[in-house]
Write a protein that holds these residues in place. Structure first.
Motif, PDB file in Angstrom:
ATOM      1  N   LEU A 263       8.265 -13.077  25.170  1.00 46.52           N
ATOM      2  CA  LEU A 263       7.651 -11.969  25.898  1.00 46.52           C
ATOM      3  C   LEU A 263       7.435 -10.784  24.964  1.00 46.52           C
ATOM      4  O   LEU A 263       6.356 -10.182  24.941  1.00 46.52           O
ATOM      5  CB  LEU A 263       8.514 -11.569  27.097  1.00 46.52           C
ATOM      6  CG  LEU A 263       8.086 -10.319  27.859  1.00 46.52           C
ATOM      7  CD1 LEU A 263       6.640 -10.423  28.356  1.00 46.52           C
ATOM      8  CD2 LEU A 263       9.042 -10.063  29.019  1.00 46.52           C
ATOM      9  N   ARG A 264       8.444 -10.443  24.183  1.00 53.84           N
ATOM     10  CA  ARG A 264       8.320  -9.315  23.241  1.00 53.84           C
ATOM     11  C   ARG A 264       7.174  -9.573  22.257  1.00 53.84           C
ATOM     12  O   ARG A 264       6.354  -8.698  21.999  1.00 53.84           O
ATOM     13  CB  ARG A 264       9.631  -9.089  22.497  1.00 53.84           C
ATOM     14  CG  ARG A 264       9.619  -7.821  21.621  1.00 53.84           C
ATOM     15  CD  ARG A 264      10.890  -7.695  20.776  1.00 53.84           C
ATOM     16  NE  ARG A 264      12.108  -7.854  21.515  1.00 53.84           N
ATOM     17  CZ  ARG A 264      12.845  -6.856  22.001  1.00 53.84           C
ATOM     18  NH1 ARG A 264      12.463  -5.614  21.842  1.00 53.84           N
ATOM     19  NH2 ARG A 264      13.962  -7.103  22.639  1.00 53.84           N
ATOM     20  N   ARG A 265       7.112 -10.794  21.704  1.00 48.30           N
ATOM     21  CA  ARG A 265       6.034 -11.116  20.756  1.00 48.30           C
ATOM     22  C   ARG A 265       4.668 -11.037  21.436  1.00 48.30           C
ATOM     23  O   ARG A 265       3.705 -10.527  20.849  1.00 48.30           O
ATOM     24  CB  ARG A 265       6.246 -12.510  20.162  1.00 48.30           C
ATOM     25  CG  ARG A 265       7.347 -12.582  19.128  1.00 48.30           C
ATOM     26  CD  ARG A 265       7.350 -13.901  18.360  1.00 48.30           C
ATOM     27  NE  ARG A 265       7.395 -15.084  19.194  1.00 48.30           N
ATOM     28  CZ  ARG A 265       8.516 -15.697  19.572  1.00 48.30           C
ATOM     29  NH1 ARG A 265       9.695 -15.213  19.214  1.00 48.30           N
ATOM     30  NH2 ARG A 265       8.455 -16.782  20.314  1.00 48.30           N
ATOM     31  N   ASP A 266       4.574 -11.546  22.667  1.00 44.61           N
ATOM     32  CA  ASP A 266       3.300 -11.486  23.387  1.00 44.61           C
ATOM     33  C   ASP A 266       2.863 -10.047  23.619  1.00 44.61           C
ATOM     34  O   ASP A 266       1.680  -9.714  23.481  1.00 44.61           O
ATOM     35  CB  ASP A 266       3.401 -12.224  24.731  1.00 44.61           C
ATOM     36  CG  ASP A 266       3.487 -13.729  24.580  1.00 44.61           C
ATOM     37  OD1 ASP A 266       3.214 -14.244  23.462  1.00 44.61           O
ATOM     38  OD2 ASP A 266       3.846 -14.399  25.568  1.00 44.61           O
ATOM     39  N   LEU A 267       3.799  -9.193  23.987  1.00 44.21           N
ATOM     40  CA  LEU A 267       3.471  -7.780  24.201  1.00 44.21           C
ATOM     41  C   LEU A 267       3.033  -7.128  22.890  1.00 44.21           C
ATOM     42  O   LEU A 267       2.044  -6.383  22.861  1.00 44.21           O
ATOM     43  CB  LEU A 267       4.667  -7.040  24.792  1.00 44.21           C
ATOM     44  CG  LEU A 267       4.966  -7.338  26.262  1.00 44.21           C
ATOM     45  CD1 LEU A 267       6.358  -6.841  26.639  1.00 44.21           C
ATOM     46  CD2 LEU A 267       3.899  -6.732  27.168  1.00 44.21           C
ATOM     47  N   LEU A 268       3.738  -7.405  21.802  1.00 45.38           N
ATOM     48  CA  LEU A 268       3.374  -6.831  20.509  1.00 45.38           C
ATOM     49  C   LEU A 268       2.019  -7.353  20.029  1.00 45.38           C
ATOM     50  O   LEU A 268       1.213  -6.592  19.480  1.00 45.38           O
ATOM     51  CB  LEU A 268       4.454  -7.117  19.467  1.00 45.38           C
ATOM     52  CG  LEU A 268       5.761  -6.353  19.662  1.00 45.38           C
ATOM     53  CD1 LEU A 268       6.858  -6.921  18.765  1.00 45.38           C
ATOM     54  CD2 LEU A 268       5.568  -4.872  19.413  1.00 45.38           C
ATOM     55  N   ASP A 269       1.752  -8.637  20.261  1.00 44.83           N
ATOM     56  CA  ASP A 269       0.461  -9.205  19.864  1.00 44.83           C
ATOM     57  C   ASP A 269      -0.689  -8.596  20.652  1.00 44.83           C
ATOM     58  O   ASP A 269      -1.774  -8.382  20.117  1.00 44.83           O
ATOM     59  CB  ASP A 269       0.446 -10.725  20.068  1.00 44.83           C
ATOM     60  CG  ASP A 269       1.319 -11.470  19.076  1.00 44.83           C
ATOM     61  OD1 ASP A 269       1.764 -10.862  18.078  1.00 44.83           O
ATOM     62  OD2 ASP A 269       1.561 -12.683  19.309  1.00 44.83           O
TER      63      ASP A 269
END
Length: 195
Positions: free
Chosen positions: A132-138
């Motif tokens: 989730l964190r990576r998706d938000l950052l991407d």
């Protein structure tokens, strides 16, 4: 023993393990949150002994089942172009997030019961949080960069607003349908990003 016989035995073993994992996942989808090994074996069409020959204990079975759910979640992920306008990214992110959360919901409901006692379930939760964190950052990297990045309040707020627990609250506790839960998510994400 010939190589062909060995290959056939290996393939049969993999099919048996896959059938057990799929039976376990199917029971979770049907709302059987804590299926017994006997019920899983019956659903898979194998003996209880065969189940335990393939999975040495419950934790090993949970590791295989969580891998199944994580693989399915990864297959549903589609990159979102970070250069499109913010409103389009929000729409795309919330649409995709809703699909993924709805897909994972049966496993998440079951995991709540067993996670305090299972390192496999706890590891799967950590992996989903990291995703989730990576998706938000991407997707929202430019907006998050000016607000503290991955550990800033905005990112943490977005993680809370789009988490499985928040989705479960909207769907299970408030009784909202998928469209309503997605609209709540979209409104919250929009307010956070435009604040």
């Amino acid at each position: 023993m010939t190589e062909r016989h060995t290959d056939g035995r290996i393939a049969r073993g993999e099919r048996t393990r896959d059938a057990i994992v799929e039976a376990h996942a199917g029971l979770l989808r049907e709302g059987v949150l804590k299926p017994t090994a006997k019920v899983i074996a019956e659903r898979a069409g194998v003996s209880l002994r065969t189940l335990w020959l393939n999975f040495k204990d419950l934790e090993t079975l949970l590791e295989a089942t969580t891998a199944y759910w994580l693989d399915a979640d990864a297959a549903l992920r589609q990159p979102i172009d970070p250069d499109v306008p913010l409103s389009e990214r929000i729409d795309a992110f919330c649409q995709q997030r809703a699909v993924r959360l709805e897909h994972l919901a049966p496993a998440a409901r079951s995991a709540v019961l067993g996670e305090p006692f299972s390192s496999a379930l706890a590891a799967a939760r950590r992996e989903l949080i990291d995703r989730l964190r990576r998706d938000l950052l991407d997707t929202f990297g430019a907006e998050l960069a000016v607000e503290g990045g991955a550990d800033g309040a905005l990112c943490l707020g977005l993680m809370a607003a789009t988490s499985g627990m928040t989705w479960s609250f909207a769907r299970d506790d408030l009784g909202r349908d998928v469209a309503d839960a997605r609209a709540i998510m979209r409104d919250t994400v929009t307010r956070l990003l435009r604040a």
